[in-house]
Design a protein around this motif. Structure first.
Motif, PDB file in Angstrom:
ATOM      1  N   ILE A   1     -40.365 -16.595  15.439  1.00  0.00           N
ATOM      2  CA  ILE A   1     -39.697 -17.709  14.454  1.00  0.00           C
ATOM      3  C   ILE A   1     -39.615 -17.528  13.001  1.00  0.00           C
ATOM      4  O   ILE A   1     -38.818 -17.509  12.339  1.00  0.00           O
TER       5      ILE A   1
ATOM      6  N   MET B   1     -44.060 -17.692  18.167  1.00  0.00           N
ATOM      7  CA  MET B   1     -44.334 -18.209  16.733  1.00  0.00           C
ATOM      8  C   MET B   1     -43.972 -17.130  15.629  1.00  0.00           C
ATOM      9  O   MET B   1     -43.328 -17.395  14.994  1.00  0.00           O
ATOM     10  N   LYS B   2     -44.391 -16.046  16.227  1.00  0.00           N
ATOM     11  CA  LYS B   2     -44.066 -14.943  15.145  1.00  0.00           C
ATOM     12  C   LYS B   2     -42.707 -14.512  15.114  1.00  0.00           C
ATOM     13  O   LYS B   2     -42.274 -14.203  13.978  1.00  0.00           O
TER      14      LYS B   2
END
Length: 169
Positions: free
Chosen positions: A4, A1-2
């Motif tokens: 992205i 997620m980081k």
């Protein structure tokens, strides 16, 4: 997620750093200027003023201090058209946006004119540049060398008029 989030932030930063295109050979302003040249070539004087702002200044071979209005330029073009038959060839256009954010369209062409009284042909390269604001021309500069025409016209004016034969009674 980081990853992205970092990629999205990177793309946003990259997109925000992109400058507006400063040079092109295709734009609405170029299309407008092409139409104004067509109006001149076709001597469509009723549509001459259409691309110009009401307060536009035209500086053909003069400084801005000696600029003329669109109405004065129209009359000048009509006078010239009465003396010459002409075509415009080898047309090139470009648009630039200056560091100050001004939009200018540059034009280069070859004017070929025949003076109607003598049938002498002239070929004169010329350059026009026009500044646009809100889709209208607000100032225009034209540059060409018409010294050969002026010299020939002065010579023609110096020639004595043929004397009219007086009728004898």
């Amino acid at each position: 997620m980081k990853k992205i989030v970092l990629v999205v932030i990177g793309l946003v930063v990259l997109a925000s750093c992109q400058e507006k295109q400063r040079y092109t050979q295709q734009s609405p302003e170029i299309d407008t200027y092409k139409k104004s040249i067509e109006v001149y070539k076709n001597q469509d004087w009723e549509n001459f003023a259409a691309p110009y702002a009401d307060t536009a200044k035209i500086c053909n071979n003069v400084t801005k201090e000696k600029a003329i209005t669109v109405a004065q330029a129209l009359e000048k073009n009509k006078e010239d058209a009465a003396m010459f038959s002409y075509v415009v060839e080898k047309e090139e256009y470009e648009m630039v946006v200056t560091d100050k954010g001004e939009t200018w369209v540059n034009f280069w062409g070859l004017w070929k004119g025949t003076i109607k009284t003598t049938n002498k042909v002239y070929e004169i390269p010329f350059h026009n540049t026009a500044r646009f604001v809100d889709g209208k021309i607000v100032e225009e500069y034209g540059y060409w060398n018409n010294s050969e025409i002026v010299t020939d016209m002065l010579k023609q004016a110096e020639k004595p008029e043929p004397e009219m034969e007086q009728a004898t009674e």
